[in-house]
Scaffold this active site. Structure first.
Site, short mmCIF file in Angstrom:
data_model
loop_
_atom_site.label_atom_id
_atom_site.label_comp_id
_atom_site.label_asym_id
_atom_site.label_seq_id
_atom_site.Cartn_x
_atom_site.Cartn_y
_atom_site.Cartn_z
N TYR A 1 0.78 -1.17 -0.05
CA TYR A 1 0.01 0.09 0.05
C TYR A 1 0.73 1.18 0.09
O TYR A 1 0.66 2.37 -0.88
CB TYR A 1 -0.81 -0.04 1.21
P1 NAP Z 1 -13.24 4.58 2.89
O1 NAP Z 1 -13.77 5.22 4.15
O2 NAP Z 1 -12.96 3.17 3.12
O3 NAP Z 1 -13.93 5.40 1.53
C1 NAP Z 1 -13.26 4.74 0.40
C2 NAP Z 1 -14.17 5.49 -0.72
O4 NAP Z 1 -13.27 4.96 -1.92
C3 NAP Z 1 -15.55 4.96 -0.90
O5 NAP Z 1 -16.10 6.34 -1.59
C4 NAP Z 1 -15.60 4.02 -1.95
O6 NAP Z 1 -16.70 3.87 -2.80
C5 NAP Z 1 -14.22 4.36 -2.86
N1 NAP Z 1 -13.66 3.25 -3.65
C6 NAP Z 1 -12.99 2.13 -2.87
N2 NAP Z 1 -12.86 1.35 -3.73
C7 NAP Z 1 -12.86 1.74 -5.02
C8 NAP Z 1 -12.64 1.63 -6.47
N3 NAP Z 1 -12.03 0.37 -6.60
N4 NAP Z 1 -13.05 2.48 -7.38
C9 NAP Z 1 -13.75 3.62 -7.04
N5 NAP Z 1 -13.88 3.99 -5.78
C10 NAP Z 1 -13.59 3.11 -4.95
O7 NAP Z 1 -11.84 5.15 2.92
P2 NAP Z 1 -11.05 6.67 3.32
O8 NAP Z 1 -10.25 6.40 4.69
O9 NAP Z 1 -11.97 7.74 3.16
O10 NAP Z 1 -9.61 6.85 2.22
C11 NAP Z 1 -9.88 7.56 1.36
C12 NAP Z 1 -8.36 7.72 0.77
O11 NAP Z 1 -7.39 8.24 1.79
C13 NAP Z 1 -7.50 6.62 0.37
O12 NAP Z 1 -6.99 6.98 -0.74
C14 NAP Z 1 -6.75 6.22 1.35
O13 NAP Z 1 -5.74 5.22 0.65
C15 NAP Z 1 -6.48 7.32 1.96
N6 NAP Z 1 -5.89 7.08 3.48
C16 NAP Z 1 -6.78 7.01 4.39
C17 NAP Z 1 -6.45 7.16 5.73
C18 NAP Z 1 -7.23 6.65 6.83
O14 NAP Z 1 -6.55 6.24 7.99
N7 NAP Z 1 -8.52 6.49 6.77
C19 NAP Z 1 -5.11 7.30 5.86
C20 NAP Z 1 -4.13 7.92 4.87
C21 NAP Z 1 -4.72 7.90 3.78
P3 NAP Z 1 -18.04 2.92 -2.24
O15 NAP Z 1 -18.61 3.90 -1.17
O16 NAP Z 1 -19.00 2.91 -3.54
O17 NAP Z 1 -17.48 1.74 -1.71
#
Ligand code: NAP
Length: 251
Positions: free
Chosen positions: A156
């Protein structure tokens, strides 16, 4: 005419927060979802309640073959809903977490993470460029894990490291069009990400809080405003930068 931002993965978590923060700054917003149309609808309803225009489009960022069709959907949504042909900002946010140690990571896991995080940021952006206005911007979402290491995030974090390098190349290439490109790198945030571990596992949550200068893990509200700021004129001289929003994690 309002500026328009496209946020991938705007149905939940950080993308939802970014979409709402952008609307609060007076932008109209296109969000994408992979499968969760009902949640996406709630987000677009909330944005419209704030007085901005919003639309939700389906997109699987893992499937680069679908990008051309997505651009066609985007163009007709822009025409029908916003009365325009172009957007101003792209936020490459959609993503998943897979927890697997270096020795256990499979090629399938690696390929999925690569397609979702790195290949999409490269090729979806490439396809979006003709419908991105000059003078606009791109925000690529990375992670604190590209700066420090944590067991089980090898593949990742490698993809996110690639996104950070891509940001610099995009900034250099697109600067002549006045398009600014930046990375926002969140620390650990309480969302559904990775099965919701940071939010739901008390032990993990407390450990990460203890390793964070500001003494807690992050919440979606800690991130959306940072991305929204980068999509305003106040950020007009910021490009090719990595902004970490982690509360001072592992410093
Ligand atoms: P999340 O709550 O799981 O939400 C994920 C989002 O991405 C949802 O809108 C989902 O759509 C969409 N998604 C997942 N797989 C997809 C695919 N194959 N194609 C298109 N859309 C897809 O995750 P989050 O925490 O908001 O993460 C958002 C970003 O922040 C990511 O890039 C992650 O790597 C980054 N990030 C997160 C954290 C953390 O701790 N949360 C820390 C650092 C970076 P659906 O609702 O339709 O499933």
């Amino acid at each position: 005419m309002n500026k328009i931002a496209l946020v991938t993965g705007g149905s939940r978590g950080l993308g939802k927060n970014m979409a709402l923060a952008l609307a609060e700054k007076g932008l109209d917003v296109v969000i994408t979802f992979k499968s969760n149309q009902a949640e996406a609808r709630k987000v677009t309803d909330e944005i419209e309640a704030l007085g901005q225009k919003a639309v939700g489009l389906q997109l699987d960022v893992a499937d680069s073959k679908s990008f051309e069709g997505f651009i066609a959907d985007l163009e007709s949504a822009l025409e029908n809903k916003f009365g325009t042909k172009k957007i101003d900002f792209l936020v490459n946010n959609a993503g998943i977490g897979i927890h697997a140690g270096y020795a256990e990571t499979t090629e399938e896991q690696f390929d999925l993470l690569m397609n979702i995080h790195l290949k999409a940021a490269f090729f979806l952006t490439q396809k979006v460029l003709p419908v991105l206005n000059d003078g606009g911007g791109i925000v690529n979402i990375s992670t604190g894990l590209a700066r420090f290491t944590s067991p089980g995030y090898d593949a990742y974090a490698v993809m996110k490291g690639g996104i950070e390098t891509l940001t610099k190349y995009q900034a250099k290439t697109l600067g002549k069009r006045g398009i600014r490109v930046n990375t926002v790198a969140p620390g650990a945030i309480e969302t559904d990400f990775g099965g919701g571990t940071v939010r739901d596992n008390k032990e993990v949550n407390q450990f990460l809080a203890s390793q964070t200068a500001l003494g807690r893990v992050g919440l979606p509200d800690d991130i959306g405003g940072v991305v929204a700021f980068l999509c305003t004129d106040d950020a007009r001289w910021i490009t090719a930068q990595r902004i970490e929003a982690s509360g001072g994690m592992f410093i």
